[in-house]
Design a protein around this motif. Structure first.
Motif, PDB file in Angstrom:
ATOM      1  N   GLY A   1       0.826  -1.201   0.000  1.00  0.00           N
ATOM      2  CA  GLY A   1       0.000   0.000   0.000  1.00  0.00           C
ATOM      3  C   GLY A   1       0.861   1.253   0.000  1.00  0.00           C
TER       4      GLY A   1
ATOM      5  N   LEU B   1     -10.693  -4.676   3.141  1.00  0.00           N
ATOM      6  CA  LEU B   1     -10.237  -3.297   3.080  1.00  0.00           C
ATOM      7  C   LEU B   1     -11.265  -2.379   3.727  1.00  0.00           C
ATOM      8  CD1 LEU B   1      -9.780  -4.499  -0.183  1.00  0.00           C
ATOM      9  CD2 LEU B   1      -8.161  -2.594  -0.026  1.00  0.00           C
TER      10      LEU B   1
ATOM     11  N   GLU C   1      -1.648   3.999   7.772  1.00  0.00           N
ATOM     12  CA  GLU C   1      -2.228   2.890   7.022  1.00  0.00           C
ATOM     13  C   GLU C   1      -3.053   3.315   5.813  1.00  0.00           C
ATOM     14  OE1 GLU C   1      -4.473   0.579   9.752  1.00  0.00           O
ATOM     15  OE2 GLU C   1      -2.786   0.130  11.048  1.00  0.00           O
TER      16      GLU C   1
ATOM     17  N   SER D   1      -3.919   4.217   2.268  1.00  0.00           N
ATOM     18  CA  SER D   1      -3.263   4.061   0.969  1.00  0.00           C
ATOM     19  C   SER D   1      -4.126   4.650  -0.141  1.00  0.00           C
ATOM     20  CB  SER D   1      -2.993   2.583   0.679  1.00  0.00           C
ATOM     21  OG  SER D   1      -2.205   1.995   1.700  1.00  0.00           O
TER      22      SER D   1
ATOM     23  N   PHE E   1      -1.896   0.666  -4.906  1.00  0.00           N
ATOM     24  CA  PHE E   1      -1.368  -0.623  -4.480  1.00  0.00           C
ATOM     25  C   PHE E   1      -0.450  -1.187  -5.556  1.00  0.00           C
ATOM     26  CE2 PHE E   1      -5.350  -0.426  -2.050  1.00  0.00           C
ATOM     27  CZ  PHE E   1      -4.875  -0.705  -0.771  1.00  0.00           C
TER      28      PHE E   1
ATOM     29  N   LYS F   1       2.822   2.227   3.211  1.00  0.00           N
ATOM     30  CA  LYS F   1       1.905   2.096   4.346  1.00  0.00           C
ATOM     31  C   LYS F   1       1.847   0.675   4.887  1.00  0.00           C
ATOM     32  CE  LYS F   1       0.633   6.398   3.904  1.00  0.00           C
ATOM     33  NZ  LYS F   1       0.879   7.407   4.939  1.00  0.00           N
ATOM     34  N   THR F   2       1.631  -0.297   4.010  1.00  0.00           N
ATOM     35  CA  THR F   2       1.459  -1.676   4.449  1.00  0.00           C
ATOM     36  C   THR F   2       2.110  -2.621   3.448  1.00  0.00           C
ATOM     37  OG1 THR F   2      -0.683  -1.815   3.298  1.00  0.00           O
ATOM     38  CG2 THR F   2      -0.723  -1.261   5.652  1.00  0.00           C
TER      39      THR F   2
ATOM     40  N   LEU G   1      -5.824  -1.396   3.833  1.00  0.00           N
ATOM     41  CA  LEU G   1      -5.849  -2.849   3.692  1.00  0.00           C
ATOM     42  C   LEU G   1      -5.730  -3.490   5.065  1.00  0.00           C
ATOM     43  CD1 LEU G   1      -5.941  -5.333   1.968  1.00  0.00           C
ATOM     44  CD2 LEU G   1      -3.510  -5.086   1.497  1.00  0.00           C
TER      45      LEU G   1
ATOM     46  N   TYR H   1      -7.829   4.054   0.951  1.00  0.00           N
ATOM     47  CA  TYR H   1      -8.004   2.637   1.253  1.00  0.00           C
ATOM     48  C   TYR H   1      -7.123   2.283   2.444  1.00  0.00           C
ATOM     49  CZ  TYR H   1      -9.524   2.500  -3.682  1.00  0.00           C
ATOM     50  OH  TYR H   1     -10.145   2.727  -4.874  1.00  0.00           O
TER      51      TYR H   1
END
Length: 374
Positions: free
Chosen positions: A62, A112, A70, A72, A75, A362-363, A102, A100
């Motif tokens: 993300g 999500l 977190e 995003s 992706f 982010k992730t 995730l 978003y």
């Protein structure tokens, strides 16, 4: 094609197709109504996922704007073995105020949180392979001002039912952690409860394994000291706390999937030597967890960016920026997915993407394809 093959009975064909990759098995559903019924049964979906979960695994990265941790906007999805990139187009578009988040991936489904700005948000449960989706209300929108408000997503062990947990508390100093639970069979948030916790903060990263969620619980003056492992059993709908390995004194803590179970990663600078230790959880759902030291590798460290352990590889997402403060005020961010084969001491870059603006990773989420229903 016109020759009758009586020895290829339906049971034998079923055993062949159950070993096929989920995409091929999904296409076989279109052969007839009878095959569609056979290949949609819970036993087939579970066996097919068990045969394929280690194949064609991918990571979903993300990317978004600072400062949130977190949220995003884009992706990247890439396969772990080859680095080949594939599309990950969320079926819901967001506006200029949206984002978003995730939450997680399990058995081929992803969860999500989708926000259109403000309190206009909802949860999406989506299977990227079958393109099936379902929505749930966003419980976090009721607790937007809380110090702890997080989600976890996973399937009950050896079933086709999934659940979503939302845990929250208003202040870090509170001992009472409240929670609510969404179940796919009831399609609603049907269970609530509280848990008296000794930790101040959870996660935010979690690991789900065999229907149990695991977080690191944090405490201390700066909320940076790993205080305990916090566990939630989806079937029993109960929280529990357990101790981390007492020998661990590290600068970095993380949970990861490891050897088809749960691993606890610690990174510590010992003098001039960097050292990474990986402990595997051998006995869960107990006050004193049984941890076994599995790996000890010296000479490299783990970056303070999203990181995953996948077999004998460490996958890390790195950020590099250039152009800041230049005459044309342009800035670019390079996002690199790096794989370290820690037993061999070799590193290679799988993915390199560039954004011509300031963005953050982010992730990073491990994903395996499956045919489970949403």
């Amino acid at each position: 094609m016109s020759v009758n093959l009586p020895h290829l009975n339906e049971d034998l064909i079923w055993k062949i197709i159950v070993k096929a990759d989920p995409k091929t098995a999904g296409r076989c559903r279109t052969l007839s109504k009878g095959w569609n019924f056979r290949l949609c049964t819970p036993i087939f979906m579970k066996e097919n996922f068990r045969e394929n979960k280690e194949r064609n695994r991918s990571v979903i990265i993300g990317i978004g704007y600072p400062p949130s941790d977190e949220n995003s906007i884009w992706f990247i999805r890439a396969f772990v073995d080859s680095g080949r990139q594939v599309q990950f187009n969320v079926p819901i578009d967001i506006n200029q105020y949206g984002f978003y988040a995730l939450i997680g991936s399990d058995h081929g489904n992803v969860c999500l949180r989708i926000s259109m700005g403000g309190l206009n948000s909802r949860l999406l449960i989506w299977n990227p392979l079958t393109r099936k989706r379902r929505y749930a209300t966003d419980e976090a929108s009721k607790h937007s001002g809380h110090a702890v408000s997080l989600y976890a997503f996973g399937f009950l062990h050896d079933t086709v039912e999934y659940r979503i947990l939302h845990a929250y508390k208003k202040f870090y100093t509170q001992r009472t952690l409240s929670w609510s639970l969404y179940t796919s069979f009831e399609r609603d948030w049907t269970h609530v409860g509280t848990f008296e916790s000794s930790v101040q903060k959870l996660g935010p990263k979690y690991v789900v394994n065999k229907g149990i969620f695991y977080w690191i619980g944090w405490g201390g003056p700066n909320l940076m000291e790993a205080a305990a492992i916090v566990i939630f059993n989806l079937r029993q709908r109960m929280f529990h706390e357990a101790k981390i390995p007492t020998q661990v004194k590290s600068d970095y803590h993380s949970l990861t999937h490891f050897n088809d179970g749960v691993g606890f990663v610690s990174y510590h600078n010992v003098g001039y030597t960097r050292q990474v230790l990986v402990w595997q959880l051998k006995n869960d759902w107990d006050t004193n967890l049984d941890w076994e030291k599995m790996i000890r590798v010296s000479g490299f460290g783990i970056p303070y960016t999203p990181t995953l352990f996948v077999d004998k590889d460490i996958l890390s997402v790195l950020e590099a920026r250039n152009g800041h403060g230049s005459s044309n005020d342009s800035e670019a961010t390079d996002v690199i997915l790096s794989r370290l084969r820690y037993m061999e001491g070799k590193r290679e870059n799988l993915v390199h993407r560039t954004w011509h603006e300031h963005v953050n990773v982010k992730t990073i989420t491990l994903h395996s394809e499956g045919l489970f229903m949403v």
